[in-house]
Design a protein around this motif. Sequence first.
Motif, short mmCIF file in Angstrom:
data_model
loop_
_atom_site.label_atom_id
_atom_site.label_comp_id
_atom_site.label_asym_id
_atom_site.label_seq_id
_atom_site.Cartn_x
_atom_site.Cartn_y
_atom_site.Cartn_z
N ASN A 2 15.93 73.54 88.05
CA ASN A 2 17.39 73.57 88.06
C ASN A 2 17.92 73.25 86.66
O ASN A 2 17.49 72.28 86.02
CB ASN A 2 17.91 72.56 89.08
N ALA A 3 18.85 74.08 86.17
CA ALA A 3 19.36 73.92 84.81
C ALA A 3 20.06 72.58 84.61
O ALA A 3 19.94 71.95 83.55
CB ALA A 3 20.31 75.07 84.49
N VAL A 4 20.78 72.11 85.63
CA VAL A 4 21.49 70.82 85.51
C VAL A 4 20.49 69.68 85.40
O VAL A 4 20.64 68.78 84.56
CB VAL A 4 22.42 70.62 86.72
N VAL A 5 19.45 69.72 86.26
CA VAL A 5 18.42 68.68 86.20
C VAL A 5 17.73 68.68 84.85
O VAL A 5 17.47 67.63 84.25
CB VAL A 5 17.40 68.89 87.35
N ILE A 27 22.85 68.43 72.78
CA ILE A 27 21.59 69.15 72.92
C ILE A 27 21.25 69.39 74.39
O ILE A 27 20.82 70.48 74.79
CB ILE A 27 20.45 68.38 72.22
N GLY A 28 21.46 68.38 75.23
CA GLY A 28 21.21 68.53 76.66
C GLY A 28 22.08 69.59 77.29
O GLY A 28 21.61 70.41 78.10
N ALA A 29 23.38 69.60 76.92
CA ALA A 29 24.30 70.59 77.48
C ALA A 29 23.93 72.01 77.05
O ALA A 29 23.91 72.94 77.86
CB ALA A 29 25.73 70.25 77.06
N VAL A 30 23.64 72.18 75.76
CA VAL A 30 23.28 73.51 75.26
C VAL A 30 21.96 73.97 75.89
O VAL A 30 21.82 75.14 76.29
CB VAL A 30 23.17 73.48 73.72
N SER A 31 21.01 73.05 76.01
CA SER A 31 19.73 73.41 76.61
C SER A 31 19.91 73.82 78.07
O SER A 31 19.30 74.80 78.53
CB SER A 31 18.76 72.23 76.53
N GLY A 32 20.76 73.10 78.79
CA GLY A 32 21.01 73.45 80.19
C GLY A 32 21.63 74.83 80.34
O GLY A 32 21.25 75.60 81.23
N GLY A 33 22.56 75.15 79.45
CA GLY A 33 23.18 76.48 79.49
C GLY A 33 22.18 77.58 79.21
O GLY A 33 22.17 78.62 79.88
N ALA A 42 28.62 81.54 75.42
CA ALA A 42 29.12 81.15 76.74
C ALA A 42 28.83 79.68 77.02
O ALA A 42 29.63 78.98 77.64
CB ALA A 42 28.51 82.02 77.82
N THR A 43 27.68 79.20 76.55
CA THR A 43 27.32 77.79 76.76
C THR A 43 28.29 76.87 76.02
O THR A 43 28.76 75.87 76.58
CB THR A 43 25.88 77.54 76.29
N ILE A 44 28.56 77.21 74.77
CA ILE A 44 29.49 76.38 73.98
C ILE A 44 30.89 76.41 74.59
O ILE A 44 31.58 75.38 74.65
CB ILE A 44 29.51 76.87 72.52
N ASN A 48 32.97 73.17 75.97
CA ASN A 48 34.33 72.81 75.53
C ASN A 48 35.29 72.73 76.71
O ASN A 48 36.12 71.82 76.79
CB ASN A 48 34.84 73.83 74.51
N ASN A 49 35.17 73.68 77.64
CA ASN A 49 36.04 73.64 78.82
C ASN A 49 35.75 72.44 79.69
O ASN A 49 36.65 71.88 80.33
CB ASN A 49 35.86 74.93 79.63
N GLY A 50 34.49 72.02 79.72
CA GLY A 50 34.14 70.84 80.51
C GLY A 50 34.75 69.58 79.96
O GLY A 50 35.17 68.70 80.71
N LEU A 51 34.80 69.48 78.63
CA LEU A 51 35.45 68.32 78.03
C LEU A 51 36.95 68.35 78.32
O LEU A 51 37.55 67.32 78.63
CB LEU A 51 35.21 68.30 76.52
N GLY A 52 37.55 69.49 78.20
CA GLY A 52 38.96 69.65 78.54
C GLY A 52 39.87 68.74 77.75
O GLY A 52 39.65 68.43 76.59
N GLY A 53 40.91 68.25 78.45
CA GLY A 53 41.91 67.40 77.80
C GLY A 53 41.37 66.03 77.43
O GLY A 53 41.99 65.32 76.67
#
Length: 236
Positions: A2-5, A27-33, A42-44, A48-53
């Motif tokens: 699983n990509a999230v794991v 690094i973890g977020a980019v690797s998961g994507g 698309a990963t980046i 960015n959208n996940g960080l949001g406001g």
Amino acid sequence: MNAVVAAVAIMLVLSLCRIHVVVALIIGAVSGGLIAGMSLEATIEAFNNGLGGGATVALSYATLGAFAVAIGKSGLAHALADKALALVGRQEEGAAVNGIRFLIIGLLLAIAISSQNILPIHIAFIPLVVPPLLYVMAKLNMDRRLVACVLTFGLITPYMFLPVGFGGIYLNEILIAKINANGVDASGLSVMKAMALPALGMLCGLLIAVFFSYRNGRTYNLETITKAERVDTSYS
């Protein structure tokens, strides 16, 4: 896998290897994507959208470690503790010692307030400044509950009342932004005026703690100070 794991596992491994938490997170977020089959772009974008406001808040809190290390390396906390202990050794019990108690309380309050609005390190200063002072506070019979009240006031009240530093992030970029996002016009709202009443309540609580609830102090057995605390203070 699983990509999230996989992303969480990579982040944890890097953190355990003492890689800075921000670097490990990215690094973890980019690797998961990438593991999920997404393109780098698309990963980046998803990151960015996940960080949001809350991006400013997240990154600000994540970089506190660098400020904390700088303060720790300066030796300021140990110098303060050594100076206070020297003053205690030269003074008799009474008004002079009470003055030292209030001096320590005032310094802790000033540092806590500064950590919100001047030098944005938030709570990172506590494990660096307070442990070296534990032995001194025990010698002065200072009630640690009083110290906790002082630190709480200094950390929370400026944060929710003064629109500077972390207070500016909370009041302008979170509170007001959420009000506007829910369709309420907050253009003429004074955040300081709106938060004056809860801030006044915090001030009253601080005064009660200092001058009434914990004024008489509390006796501590110096032998109960842990070995780690004794090593950290450097003067025992």
